[in-house]
Motif scaffolding. Structure first.
Motif, PDB file in Angstrom:
ATOM      1  N   GLU A 129       0.823  -1.204   0.000  1.00  0.00           N
ATOM      2  CA  GLU A 129       0.000   0.000   0.000  1.00  0.00           C
ATOM      3  C   GLU A 129       0.862   1.261   0.000  1.00  0.00           C
ATOM      4  O   GLU A 129       0.566   2.243  -0.696  1.00  0.00           O
ATOM      5  CB  GLU A 129      -0.906   0.019   1.241  1.00  0.00           C
ATOM      6  CG  GLU A 129      -2.112  -0.878   1.170  1.00  0.00           C
ATOM      7  CD  GLU A 129      -3.040  -0.642   2.355  1.00  0.00           C
ATOM      8  OE1 GLU A 129      -3.221   0.536   2.741  1.00  0.00           O
ATOM      9  OE2 GLU A 129      -3.565  -1.626   2.908  1.00  0.00           O
ATOM     10  N   ALA A 144      -6.767   9.860  -3.609  1.00  0.00           N
ATOM     11  CA  ALA A 144      -7.276   9.295  -2.363  1.00  0.00           C
ATOM     12  C   ALA A 144      -6.900   7.817  -2.319  1.00  0.00           C
ATOM     13  O   ALA A 144      -6.768   7.163  -3.358  1.00  0.00           O
ATOM     14  CB  ALA A 144      -8.791   9.462  -2.261  1.00  0.00           C
ATOM     15  N   HIS A 145      -6.719   7.304  -1.114  1.00  0.00           N
ATOM     16  CA  HIS A 145      -6.400   5.883  -0.936  1.00  0.00           C
ATOM     17  C   HIS A 145      -7.132   5.387   0.302  1.00  0.00           C
ATOM     18  O   HIS A 145      -7.078   6.012   1.359  1.00  0.00           O
ATOM     19  CB  HIS A 145      -4.895   5.688  -0.761  1.00  0.00           C
ATOM     20  CG  HIS A 145      -4.510   4.273  -0.431  1.00  0.00           C
ATOM     21  ND1 HIS A 145      -4.204   3.338  -1.390  1.00  0.00           N
ATOM     22  CD2 HIS A 145      -4.402   3.627   0.763  1.00  0.00           C
ATOM     23  CE1 HIS A 145      -3.914   2.186  -0.815  1.00  0.00           C
ATOM     24  NE2 HIS A 145      -4.031   2.334   0.493  1.00  0.00           N
ATOM     25  N   GLU A 146      -7.804   4.270   0.168  1.00  0.00           N
ATOM     26  CA  GLU A 146      -8.469   3.631   1.306  1.00  0.00           C
ATOM     27  C   GLU A 146      -8.046   2.172   1.311  1.00  0.00           C
ATOM     28  O   GLU A 146      -8.442   1.385   0.452  1.00  0.00           O
ATOM     29  CB  GLU A 146      -9.992   3.731   1.179  1.00  0.00           C
ATOM     30  CG  GLU A 146     -10.740   3.185   2.396  1.00  0.00           C
ATOM     31  CD  GLU A 146     -10.479   3.972   3.662  1.00  0.00           C
ATOM     32  OE1 GLU A 146     -10.319   3.349   4.726  1.00  0.00           O
ATOM     33  OE2 GLU A 146     -10.419   5.223   3.581  1.00  0.00           O
ATOM     34  N   GLU A 148      -6.283  -1.336   3.835  1.00  0.00           N
ATOM     35  CA  GLU A 148      -6.366  -2.040   5.113  1.00  0.00           C
ATOM     36  C   GLU A 148      -5.506  -1.374   6.180  1.00  0.00           C
ATOM     37  O   GLU A 148      -5.854  -1.371   7.369  1.00  0.00           O
ATOM     38  CB  GLU A 148      -5.925  -3.497   4.906  1.00  0.00           C
ATOM     39  CG  GLU A 148      -5.951  -4.344   6.160  1.00  0.00           C
ATOM     40  CD  GLU A 148      -5.444  -5.750   5.921  1.00  0.00           C
ATOM     41  OE1 GLU A 148      -5.327  -6.497   6.915  1.00  0.00           O
ATOM     42  OE2 GLU A 148      -5.160  -6.108   4.750  1.00  0.00           O
ATOM     43  N   TYR A 150      -3.641   1.887   5.525  1.00  0.00           N
ATOM     44  CA  TYR A 150      -3.500   3.333   5.376  1.00  0.00           C
ATOM     45  C   TYR A 150      -4.740   3.914   4.718  1.00  0.00           C
ATOM     46  O   TYR A 150      -5.282   3.347   3.765  1.00  0.00           O
ATOM     47  CB  TYR A 150      -2.275   3.673   4.518  1.00  0.00           C
ATOM     48  CG  TYR A 150      -0.965   3.224   5.114  1.00  0.00           C
ATOM     49  CD1 TYR A 150      -0.452   3.844   6.249  1.00  0.00           C
ATOM     50  CD2 TYR A 150      -0.236   2.174   4.545  1.00  0.00           C
ATOM     51  CE1 TYR A 150       0.746   3.428   6.803  1.00  0.00           C
ATOM     52  CE2 TYR A 150       0.958   1.757   5.092  1.00  0.00           C
ATOM     53  CZ  TYR A 150       1.450   2.384   6.223  1.00  0.00           C
ATOM     54  OH  TYR A 150       2.641   1.981   6.774  1.00  0.00           O
ATOM     55  N   ALA A 151      -5.151   5.073   5.229  1.00  0.00           N
ATOM     56  CA  ALA A 151      -6.239   5.832   4.616  1.00  0.00           C
ATOM     57  C   ALA A 151      -5.731   7.249   4.336  1.00  0.00           C
ATOM     58  O   ALA A 151      -5.229   7.927   5.233  1.00  0.00           O
ATOM     59  CB  ALA A 151      -7.449   5.884   5.541  1.00  0.00           C
ATOM     60  N   PRO A 153      -7.633  10.170   2.632  1.00  0.00           N
ATOM     61  CA  PRO A 153      -8.926  10.480   2.018  1.00  0.00           C
ATOM     62  C   PRO A 153      -8.912  11.598   0.990  1.00  0.00           C
ATOM     63  O   PRO A 153      -9.787  11.635   0.120  1.00  0.00           O
ATOM     64  CB  PRO A 153      -9.798  10.862   3.222  1.00  0.00           C
ATOM     65  CG  PRO A 153      -8.841  11.243   4.288  1.00  0.00           C
ATOM     66  CD  PRO A 153      -7.614  10.437   4.070  1.00  0.00           C
TER      67      PRO A 153
END
Length: 297
Positions: A129, A144-146, A148, A150-151, A153
């Motif tokens: 990730e 944006a990345h969502e 397991e 890292y988030a 937004p």
């Protein structure tokens, strides 16, 4: 299959009391025309300076040598901010930064600083990730990345780095090496953990994964951190004598590692007497190796 030219570097330790020595060893690398200075990253060590700050400080005192963390401790460095740090150092140094990246060893030290304690599978997933987040950050467009682990937004990244920063993974497990072959630009591995006899098998895993991902395996840098001593006579300082002996022995060894295992970069970690040993490597071993290697295309 493209093969990058062989490159060389020196190790610098981030000891708080060792900055003068680090500065002098960096100057040796610069004066000898070596490509790299690597700095290990263990933030939980009380006597270690912050690796990224030290690299920035050393880069401001040089003009040509390139720097990389060997390797950055991902669990203690959120990837979006890690990308920002890397891009900043690259911009300030005129494109002289590469990103060595690790999933995180020494779990107790990481947890002691408030970092996550991850299983090997979790660490590998987080590393995958992080590579995606870092590359998206360097691209300079909102993303944006969502995931397991890292988030992110709503990132608005920038400034962009001065050059296309490479990502080199410190990995030894087969699944991590397959991730490397599929996504990364290089491998940073150390002789005390991976002796020469293991290189062929691990390199094959990287190359197979790269080919399966439609990438050129020969374009992946294979960097070997070689720990030992340049001495007047052969010895067994590393348990086998591979990395202890005269200049001629070191020259033969590095040429063989390139020819037989495709290692394309060597960073020297002297076991002791570090400044004198670094000078011997930079001024005697490296010129001899370069003279024996075929000219880069």
């Amino acid at each position: 299959m493209a093969m990058p030219p062989v490159r060389f570097g020196l190790n610098v330790d981030p000891h708080a009391a060792g900055v003068p020595a680090a500065t002098r060893i960096t100057a040796i690398a610069e004066a000898a025309g070596l490509e790299y200075v690597g700095v290990q990253d263990h933030p939980y060590n009380a006597d270690f300076l912050d690796t990224f700050t030290l690299i920035t400080w050393l880069a401001g005192r040089t003009r040509s040598v390139r720097f990389f963390p060997n390797v950055a401790n991902l669990p203690l460095r959120p990837p979006a901010m890690l990308a920002k740090q890397a891009a900043t150092i690259d911009a300030l140094s005129g494109g002289r930064f590469e990103l060595g990246l690790g999933a995180g060893a020494f779990a107790d030290g990481i947890a002691g600083l408030g970092g996550p304690r991850r299983s090997p599978g979790q660490a590998r997933a987080a590393l995958s990730e992080a590579i995606d987040i870092i590359r998206a950050s360097w691209a300079g467009e909102p993303y944006a990345h969502e995931g397991e682990h890292y988030a992110v937004p709503g990132a608005r990244p920038g400034p962009r780095p001065a050059h296309d920063i490479a990502i080199w993974l410190g990995a030894t497990g087969p699944r991590a090496l397959r991730l490397l072959g599929a996504k990364a630009d290089g491998w940073s591995v150390s002789s005390p953990y991976v002796p020469p006899a293991r290189l062929a098998g691990l390199n094959a895993v990287i190359s197979e994964a790269a080919a399966e991902a439609g990438r050129d395996p020969g374009a992946i840098l294979r960097l070997y951190n070689v720990a030992g001593l340049i001495t007047d006579a052969p010895g067994a300082g590393d348990g086998s004598g591979t990395f202890q002996g005269p200049v001629a022995h070191w020259t033969d060894t590095l040429v063989r590692l390139h020819a037989e295992h495709g290692m394309t970069a060597f960073v020297y970690w002297p076991a002791r007497d570090r400044e004198r040993q670094s000078r011997l490597f930079a001024e005697e071993v490296v010129p001899d190796v370069r003279e024996r290697l075929p000219a880069a295309p």
